[in-house]
Design an enzyme around this catalytic site. Structure first.
Site, mmCIF file in Angstrom:
data_model
loop_
_atom_site.group_PDB
_atom_site.id
_atom_site.type_symbol
_atom_site.label_atom_id
_atom_site.label_comp_id
_atom_site.label_asym_id
_atom_site.label_seq_id
_atom_site.Cartn_x
_atom_site.Cartn_y
_atom_site.Cartn_z
ATOM 1 N N CYS A 93 1.134 -1.192 0.252
ATOM 2 C CA CYS A 93 0.083 -0.191 -0.448
ATOM 3 C C CYS A 93 0.877 0.946 -0.082
ATOM 4 C CB CYS A 93 -1.126 0.068 1.297
ATOM 5 S SG CYS A 93 -1.706 -1.596 0.687
ATOM 6 N N HIS A 102 -3.634 7.344 1.230
ATOM 7 C CA HIS A 102 -3.499 5.998 1.404
ATOM 8 C C HIS A 102 -5.565 5.954 1.754
ATOM 9 C CE1 HIS A 102 -3.966 1.915 0.362
ATOM 10 N NE2 HIS A 102 -4.293 1.190 1.903
ATOM 11 N N ASN A 154 -9.745 0.223 -0.419
ATOM 12 C CA ASN A 154 -8.644 -0.221 -0.755
ATOM 13 C C ASN A 154 -8.176 -0.262 -1.537
ATOM 14 O OD1 ASN A 154 -6.073 -0.659 0.117
ATOM 15 N ND2 ASN A 154 -6.283 -1.566 2.023
HETATM 16 O O1 UT7 Z 1 -3.878 -0.738 3.318
HETATM 17 C C1 UT7 Z 1 -3.137 -1.811 4.511
HETATM 18 C C2 UT7 Z 1 -2.863 -0.962 5.885
HETATM 19 N N1 UT7 Z 1 -4.637 -1.849 6.102
HETATM 20 C C3 UT7 Z 1 -5.319 -0.780 7.205
HETATM 21 O O2 UT7 Z 1 -5.350 -0.142 7.565
HETATM 22 C C4 UT7 Z 1 -6.286 -2.044 7.879
HETATM 23 C C5 UT7 Z 1 -6.184 -1.265 9.030
HETATM 24 N N2 UT7 Z 1 -7.108 -1.941 10.077
HETATM 25 C C6 UT7 Z 1 -8.760 -1.803 9.749
HETATM 26 O O3 UT7 Z 1 -9.016 -1.115 9.151
HETATM 27 C C7 UT7 Z 1 -9.802 -2.259 10.987
HETATM 28 O O4 UT7 Z 1 -8.894 -2.801 12.082
HETATM 29 C C8 UT7 Z 1 -10.501 -3.157 10.434
HETATM 30 C C9 UT7 Z 1 -11.230 -2.324 9.058
HETATM 31 C C10 UT7 Z 1 -10.142 -4.326 9.424
HETATM 32 C C11 UT7 Z 1 -11.147 -4.320 11.327
HETATM 33 O O5 UT7 Z 1 -12.149 -2.984 12.646
HETATM 34 P P1 UT7 Z 1 -12.046 -4.098 13.503
HETATM 35 O O6 UT7 Z 1 -12.190 -2.581 14.352
HETATM 36 O O7 UT7 Z 1 -10.313 -3.956 14.070
HETATM 37 O O8 UT7 Z 1 -12.897 -5.177 14.182
HETATM 38 P P2 UT7 Z 1 -11.929 -6.163 14.774
HETATM 39 O O9 UT7 Z 1 -11.516 -6.428 14.038
HETATM 40 O O10 UT7 Z 1 -12.021 -6.325 15.993
HETATM 41 O O11 UT7 Z 1 -13.771 -6.891 14.718
HETATM 42 C C12 UT7 Z 1 -14.351 -7.049 15.520
HETATM 43 C C13 UT7 Z 1 -15.841 -7.858 15.030
HETATM 44 C C14 UT7 Z 1 -15.107 -9.094 15.439
HETATM 45 O O12 UT7 Z 1 -16.024 -9.887 15.925
HETATM 46 P P3 UT7 Z 1 -16.289 -10.459 17.245
HETATM 47 O O13 UT7 Z 1 -14.592 -11.410 17.874
HETATM 48 O O14 UT7 Z 1 -16.122 -9.116 18.552
HETATM 49 O O15 UT7 Z 1 -17.472 -11.364 17.609
HETATM 50 C C15 UT7 Z 1 -15.228 -9.949 14.147
HETATM 51 O O16 UT7 Z 1 -15.000 -11.210 13.701
HETATM 52 O O17 UT7 Z 1 -15.428 -7.674 13.665
HETATM 53 C C16 UT7 Z 1 -15.941 -9.199 12.885
HETATM 54 N N3 UT7 Z 1 -15.820 -8.597 11.317
HETATM 55 C C17 UT7 Z 1 -16.651 -8.410 10.452
HETATM 56 N N4 UT7 Z 1 -17.997 -8.043 11.232
HETATM 57 C C18 UT7 Z 1 -18.929 -8.237 9.688
HETATM 58 C C19 UT7 Z 1 -14.609 -8.844 11.085
HETATM 59 N N5 UT7 Z 1 -15.244 -8.173 9.090
HETATM 60 C C20 UT7 Z 1 -16.647 -8.561 10.082
HETATM 61 C C21 UT7 Z 1 -17.137 -7.874 8.522
HETATM 62 N N6 UT7 Z 1 -18.491 -8.347 8.899
HETATM 63 N N7 UT7 Z 1 -16.882 -8.018 7.343
#
Ligand code: UT7
Length: 317
Positions: free
Chosen positions: A112, A244, A274
């Site tokens: 990225c 980005h 992204n």
């Molecule tokens: O381009 C390179 C750089 N990349 C980035 O900058 C990405 C950085 N990270 C992020 O943008 C975020 O961390 C994410 C968007 C990937 C995830 O968001 P989050 O608020 O950090 O969510 P999380 O990973 O803490 O997950 C929260 C909950 C989990 O469920 P539990 O364990 O709380 O029951 C996940 O299983 O959301 C669940 N979850 C989803 N639910 C519905 C994860 N993905 C999904 C989904 N739909 N697509």
């Protein structure tokens, strides 16, 4: 001598995929995706659209905007983590598609952050006299390396390309500085679980999203301050930040940390998701074409991604 942006261009696949359409295939919802990321849709390449064809379309539009013929280009740098083939470099495929007989052409891999790395390399080569006119392209087809059963990653990415035409010129306009970083000790936070030397498969993207998020906000705020400090400017001098486009919450948190108003941040993550190395030049081109970024504006670009890598550039457009 500075590397001056003479024109920009971008290209997106024909097919738009909404959050609702994804929710029919994986256990997710429009509400979750919008709330956690700001993404509303993404563009997904069909079998006729590749990293090279999208990059070529973006390059042609950038050349048109610059009023330049393809054969005036003597350097092509393509930032991509999804090349058409392991080799040759996608840059050479784009060179051939543009009908350029002979020039320098190679790819840069910094995921990225790839576009910032490519821009920095091209800028050094232009200022060093190795070339006079460069095409710097970010082009990706991340849809080809996504695990479409992994809801934690497949909803986040899209395909697309962006390109800039740069020329070495005297004057105040152009790239003022670029700052690049990498910390390979974090390479397990965002990677592809395949490759020619390990599994002999292409593999799929894997990400520890929460940890990448945490690093992103800190690193991006730091590198923006470092970049502005290098050229003796402050936040209030910035006309536009072109970040980005990974997550709306990262954009908001970084702007807040730097005390930058949201109106100065170019946001396309809602439309494109992204697109990795393509996201910065794509967002830049959108904002140039809709009239927000104007000649003379101070623009800061920044990105962070797998490696971990991160970087920023300050330029006078
Ligand atoms: O381009 C390179 C750089 N990349 C980035 O900058 C990405 C950085 N990270 C992020 O943008 C975020 O961390 C994410 C968007 C990937 C995830 O968001 P989050 O608020 O950090 O969510 P999380 O990973 O803490 O997950 C929260 C909950 C989990 O469920 P539990 O364990 O709380 O029951 C996940 O299983 O959301 C669940 N979850 C989803 N639910 C519905 C994860 N993905 C999904 C989904 N739909 N697509």
């Amino acid at each position: 001598m500075r590397s001056v942006i003479l024109g920009s261009g971008s290209a997106l696949p024909k097919r738009v995929v909404s959050n609702a359409e994804l929710a029919e295939k994986v256990d997710t919802s429009d509400e979750w995706i919008v709330e956690r990321t700001g993404i509303r849709q993404r563009y997904i390449a069909d079998e006729t659209e590749t990293t090279a064809t999208l990059g070529t379309d973006a390059a042609k539009r950038a050349l048109d905007a610059a009023g330049m013929a393809a054969d005036q280009i003597d350097l092509i740098v393509v930032a991509t983590a999804t090349p058409d083939n392991t080799f040759p470099a996608t840059a050479t495929k784009i060179q051939a598609l543009l009908g350029i007989d002979d020039c320098i052409a190679f790819d840069v891999a910094a995921v990225c952050t790839g576009f910032l790395y490519a821009l920095s390399v091209a800028d050094s080569m232009l200022r060093g006299g190795n070339a006079k006119r460069a095409l710097v392209i970010g082009s990706e087809t991340f849809s080809r390396i996504l695990d479409w059963e992994d809801r934690t990653t497949c909803v986040l990415f899209g395909d697309g390309a962006g390109a800039l035409v740069l020329e070495a010129r005297d004057g105040d306009a152009g790239i003022l500085t670029t700052k690049l970083h990498a910390q390979g000790k974090h390479n397990n936070l965002l990677y592809v679980d395949g490759g020619p030397s390990t599994t002999q498969t292409v593999g799929h993207l894997r990400m520890k999203g929460r940890e990448v998020f945490r690093h992103a906000v800190v690193n991006l705020a730091e590198v923006l301050e470092e970049t502005l400090g290098e050229v003796g400017l402050s936040n209030s001098d910035i006309d536009w930040v072109v970040p980005h486009q990974a997550n709306q919450r990262i954009l908001d948190a970084t702007a807040k940390k730097l005390g930058l108003p949201r109106e100065k941040v170019i946001i396309t993550v809602d439309q494109h998701a992204n697109t990795s190395a393509a996201s910065v030049p794509l967002a830049f081109d959108v904002a140039v074409r809709d009239g927000r970024i104007k000649r003379g504006d101070l623009v800061v670009m920044e990105a962070m991604g797998g490696g971990l890598t991160w970087g920023a550039a300050a330029l006078r457009y």
